[in-house]
Design a protein around this motif. Sequence first.
Motif, short mmCIF file in Angstrom:
data_model
loop_
_atom_site.label_atom_id
_atom_site.label_comp_id
_atom_site.label_asym_id
_atom_site.label_seq_id
_atom_site.Cartn_x
_atom_site.Cartn_y
_atom_site.Cartn_z
N UNK A 209 0.86 -1.19 0.00
CA UNK A 209 0.00 0.00 0.00
C UNK A 209 0.90 1.24 0.00
N UNK A 210 0.68 2.09 -0.97
CA UNK A 210 1.60 3.22 -1.13
C UNK A 210 1.02 4.54 -0.66
N UNK A 211 1.95 5.41 -0.25
CA UNK A 211 1.61 6.83 -0.03
C UNK A 211 2.78 7.59 -0.65
N UNK A 212 2.51 8.26 -1.76
CA UNK A 212 3.60 8.90 -2.49
C UNK A 212 4.51 7.87 -3.12
N UNK A 213 3.96 6.74 -3.54
CA UNK A 213 4.76 5.66 -4.13
C UNK A 213 4.22 5.26 -5.50
N UNK A 214 3.40 6.10 -6.10
CA UNK A 214 2.91 5.85 -7.46
C UNK A 214 1.76 4.87 -7.53
N UNK A 215 1.36 4.58 -8.77
CA UNK A 215 0.16 3.77 -8.99
C UNK A 215 0.44 2.30 -9.26
N UNK A 216 1.70 1.89 -9.22
CA UNK A 216 2.02 0.50 -9.54
C UNK A 216 1.95 -0.44 -8.35
N UNK A 217 1.42 0.05 -7.23
CA UNK A 217 1.31 -0.78 -6.03
C UNK A 217 -0.12 -1.30 -5.89
N UNK A 218 -0.38 -2.02 -4.79
CA UNK A 218 -1.67 -2.72 -4.67
C UNK A 218 -2.78 -1.90 -4.02
N UNK A 219 -2.41 -0.75 -3.47
CA UNK A 219 -3.42 0.08 -2.83
C UNK A 219 -2.82 1.42 -2.44
N UNK A 220 -3.67 2.29 -1.95
CA UNK A 220 -3.24 3.64 -1.58
C UNK A 220 -3.74 3.99 -0.18
#
Length: 272
Positions: A209-220
Amino acid sequence: MSTAKKEYKRVTVQSLMEMKKNGEKISMLTAYDYSMAQIVDNAGVDAILVGDSAANVMAGFETTLPITLDQMIYHASSVVRAVDRALVVCDLPFGSYQSDPKQALRSAIRIMKESGASAIKLEGGKEIKNSITRILNAGIPVMGHLGLTPQSINKFGTYKVRAKEEEEANKLLEDAKLLEELGCFSLVLEKIPADLAKRVAESVSIPVIGIGAGGGVDGQVLVIHDVIGMTHEFNPRFLRRYMDLHTEMTKAFEKYRDDVKSGGFPNENEQY
Ligand code: KIV
């Protein structure tokens, strides 16, 4: 229009893992109190993080370091009372797990027992391996957190993007694999290059799960006060504001002040 692929009556750590398998993106927001958590839950957000960012947005501290375990438990228990569906994850605050694995387990147990949260999150990789294992062995689900780890701000010196250099990027990738190997159910990546985050998400089977990690991850995940525009002076590139509540609330409070001053509030229908 709902974009969810499967209906989850109650989101569990297993649900998040299933979402990754099914290619369904995971939505997560922070919340720290009953009223906000109820709105987030009713909106169908999958997971709520009772983040130690409460130190910033609720208490006004410059860093996340001052918040205590008791205060995190207070916030998390308020959130848990509001939630019917979302998975509630609570941060272990700075100083509550870094001493040794026994201290880490004691703190995690207090969160689970006294707040009713379903999982804990802590910051770091290899250096806290033994603490993570100890917590997992007690049956407590653990979410990792790599990249920009705000509890280490005094070591980093800035809140700038992490892991831009190869050495740090490689360490982060190794740490992510280690967290998966240890048995963490998920992992937050904060403020790192999007291509690195995507590589991490593709290299591990647990949801990233990303925060400021772009859209290529599994969630935000985002901090709720940023999403609704209460922290209007905070403007990192990764943030999307969905409301300007700061402006709306200011207007409402000014109107209220004027109504009171002018005697326009209350009117005859607003009294007994
Ligand atoms: O405390 C917090 O809100 C967090 C998010 C930024 C991931 O850890």
